[in-house]
Design an enzyme around this catalytic site. Structure first.
Site, PDB file in Angstrom:
ATOM      1  CE  LYS A  13       3.742   3.827   5.535  1.00 62.29           C
ATOM      2  NZ  LYS A  13       3.248   2.650   5.397  1.00 62.29           N
ATOM      3  NE  ARG A  88       8.276  -1.281   5.940  1.00 65.03           N
ATOM      4  CZ  ARG A  88       7.793  -0.386   4.690  1.00 65.03           C
ATOM      5  NH1 ARG A  88       8.132   0.472   4.315  1.00 65.03           N
ATOM      6  NH2 ARG A  88       6.862  -0.836   4.247  1.00 65.03           N
ATOM      7  NE  ARG A 127      -0.679  -0.834  -3.460  1.00 67.27           N
ATOM      8  CZ  ARG A 127       0.114  -0.677  -2.366  1.00 67.27           C
ATOM      9  NH1 ARG A 127       0.259   0.426  -1.938  1.00 67.27           N
ATOM     10  NH2 ARG A 127       1.156  -1.470  -1.866  1.00 67.27           N
ATOM     11  NE  ARG A 159       3.863  -2.387  -4.090  1.00 74.07           N
ATOM     12  CZ  ARG A 159       4.057  -1.471  -3.259  1.00 74.07           C
ATOM     13  NH1 ARG A 159       3.905  -0.236  -3.132  1.00 74.07           N
ATOM     14  NH2 ARG A 159       4.428  -1.951  -2.068  1.00 74.07           N
ATOM     15  NE  ARG A 170       4.063  -5.175   1.469  1.00 84.58           N
ATOM     16  CZ  ARG A 170       3.222  -4.510   0.782  1.00 84.58           C
ATOM     17  NH1 ARG A 170       2.396  -5.178  -0.122  1.00 84.58           N
ATOM     18  NH2 ARG A 170       3.261  -3.200   0.915  1.00 84.58           N
TER      19      ARG A 170
HETATM   20  P1  AMP Z   1       6.495  -0.038   0.870  1.00 79.51           P
HETATM   21  O1  AMP Z   1       6.501   0.434  -0.548  1.00 79.51           O
HETATM   22  O2  AMP Z   1       6.857   1.139   1.793  1.00 79.51           O
HETATM   23  O3  AMP Z   1       5.365  -0.872   1.504  1.00 79.51           O
HETATM   24  O4  AMP Z   1       7.648  -0.914   0.548  1.00 79.51           O
HETATM   25  C1  AMP Z   1       7.727  -2.112   0.009  1.00 79.51           C
HETATM   26  C2  AMP Z   1       8.872  -3.107   0.495  1.00 79.51           C
HETATM   27  O5  AMP Z   1       9.948  -2.312   0.295  1.00 79.51           O
HETATM   28  C3  AMP Z   1       8.662  -3.414   1.808  1.00 79.51           C
HETATM   29  O6  AMP Z   1       7.832  -4.666   2.024  1.00 79.51           O
HETATM   30  C4  AMP Z   1      10.156  -3.815   2.279  1.00 79.51           C
HETATM   31  O7  AMP Z   1      10.623  -5.104   1.370  1.00 79.51           O
HETATM   32  C5  AMP Z   1      10.899  -2.749   1.523  1.00 79.51           C
HETATM   33  N1  AMP Z   1      11.044  -1.537   2.462  1.00 79.51           N
HETATM   34  C6  AMP Z   1      10.594  -0.197   2.084  1.00 79.51           C
HETATM   35  N2  AMP Z   1      10.977   0.629   3.002  1.00 79.51           N
HETATM   36  C7  AMP Z   1      11.824  -0.343   4.038  1.00 79.51           C
HETATM   37  C8  AMP Z   1      12.487  -0.039   5.157  1.00 79.51           C
HETATM   38  N3  AMP Z   1      12.584   1.190   5.780  1.00 79.51           N
HETATM   39  N4  AMP Z   1      13.117  -1.151   5.568  1.00 79.51           N
HETATM   40  C9  AMP Z   1      13.443  -2.327   5.046  1.00 79.51           C
HETATM   41  N5  AMP Z   1      12.817  -2.439   4.092  1.00 79.51           N
HETATM   42  C10 AMP Z   1      11.923  -1.679   3.450  1.00 79.51           C
END
Ligand code: AMP
Length: 329
Positions: A13, A88, A127, A159, A170
């Site tokens: 994404k 989400r 990654r 990360r 996740r």
């Molecule tokens: P991402 O970079 O989108 O994979 O997000 C990394 C982390 O941020 C996720 O594993 C969540 O802990 C938090 N996160 C990101 N977007 C959301 C969301 N819309 N709602 C809740 N937690 C989020």
């Protein structure tokens, strides 16, 4: 262009959102980036979010929604946006719909990037990110032995939430909380599914054409309905009726048998018989036992009786008469 990118962590994404942003000049709004930025700045909100993020869980809806509301209210989001990682869950989707209605900016499309689980794990666990410029790499496609950023030489980092055990968590959270959004947006007629594996350019082309395609209003989609209708028409009414009858009989039968089995005593459970049939069988068994001699003496008696009866029989008498007549002649 007002689109939502849906897909599991590692489905690409972020990468594709950056490409769309570069080509169409609409900002990528990533909830993950907004949260990571808050963590890096050490804000109160960032401190609250960090532990949750490192465990692979979702940060509370109100924190994320606050960040998204602020970001979408900025002037550059007036001409459109690419939402990456938000919403989400269903509550976030409903909150987003309310927010966009208030802003007068409804979603044009939701693009779902579908990628197999094995690929997701390989992508996420492999990654590496440059902490200085943010360029993303993967150990599986880097030159052997390379550990620094190709642009500025900074040592690459993993990360904390890309560690394999957190990655598994996740993906679990995605299946439980985010996957229901697929059906949610499909029902709203906004969903477009894109195969997310293959060369980056190819996936981008698929995303572009899906994003720019004109949606077909739900009431104009009649292919499925017509197909079912014509199949029904093809079958003659009588045949359809009898098929329905036998189908309902099939459905009813097990219920009836189950009722009888329940009524019958445990010993004979499953044997279905009427009273009349049972009485007949009893009488037959009695007659059989009567005709069978029980002792040797009784057997001899029975044999004698049978001989006498045979002598008395009309056929034997006729034979005797005929013999006498022949002798006289
Ligand atoms: P991402 O970079 O989108 O994979 O997000 C990394 C982390 O941020 C996720 O594993 C969540 O802990 C938090 N996160 C990101 N977007 C959301 C969301 N819309 N709602 C809740 N937690 C989020």
């Amino acid at each position: 262009m007002r689109i939502v990118l849906l897909g599991a962590p590692g489905s690409g994404k972020g990468t594709q959102a950056q490409r769309l942003q570069a080509k169409y000049g609409v900002p990528q709004v990533s909830s993950g980036d907004l949260l990571r930025d808050a963590v890096a700045r050490g804000t109160e909100l960032g401190l609250k979010a960090k532990a949750v993020m490192d465990a692979g869980q979702l940060v509370s809806d109100d924190i994320v929604l606050g960040l998204i509301r602020d970001r979408l209210s900025r002037p550059d989001a007036e001409k459109g946006f690419i939402l990456d990682g938000f919403p989400r869950n269903i509550d976030q989707a409903n909150a987003l719909a309310e927010l966009l209605e208030a802003l007068g900016q409804p979603i044009d499309a939701v693009l779902l990037l579908e990628v197999g689980r094995e690929t997701l794990i390989k992508r996420l666990a492999g990654r590496r990110v440059c902490p200085k410029c943010g360029t993303v790499y993967n150990v599986h496609s880097m030159a052997p032995g390379a550990t620094g950023c190709a642009k500025d030489g900074t040592e690459l980092q993993q990360r904390p939430d890309d560690k394999e055990d957190v990655v598994i968590k996740r993906l679990e959270v995605y299946e439980q909380q985010t996957r229901p959004l697929v059906e949610h947006y499909a029902k709203l007629g906004l969903l477009r599914v894109i195969a997310g594996e293959g060369a980056l350019d190819e996936v981008f082309e698929r995303m572009e054409s899906a994003a720019l395609a004109q949606p077909v209003p739900a009431d104009k989609v009649s292919v499925g309905k017509e197909a079912t209708k014509s199949r029904k028409k093809a079958a003659p009414a009588a045949k359809r009726k009898s098929a329905q009858k036998s189908a309902s009989a099939k459905r009813a039968k097990p219920k009836k048998a189950a009722r009888k089995a329940k009524k019958a005593p445990a010993k004979s459970a499953g044997r279905v018989g009427t009273k009349k049939v049972k009485a007949k069988a009893k009488a037959k068994a009695k007659a059989k036992s009567k005709s069978r001699p029980r002792t040797k003496i009784a057997a001899k008696k029975a044999k004698k009786k049978a001989k006498l009866a045979a002598r008395k029989s009309p056929a034997r008498a006729a034979k005797k008469r005929a013999g006498k007549a022949r002798k006289k002649k």
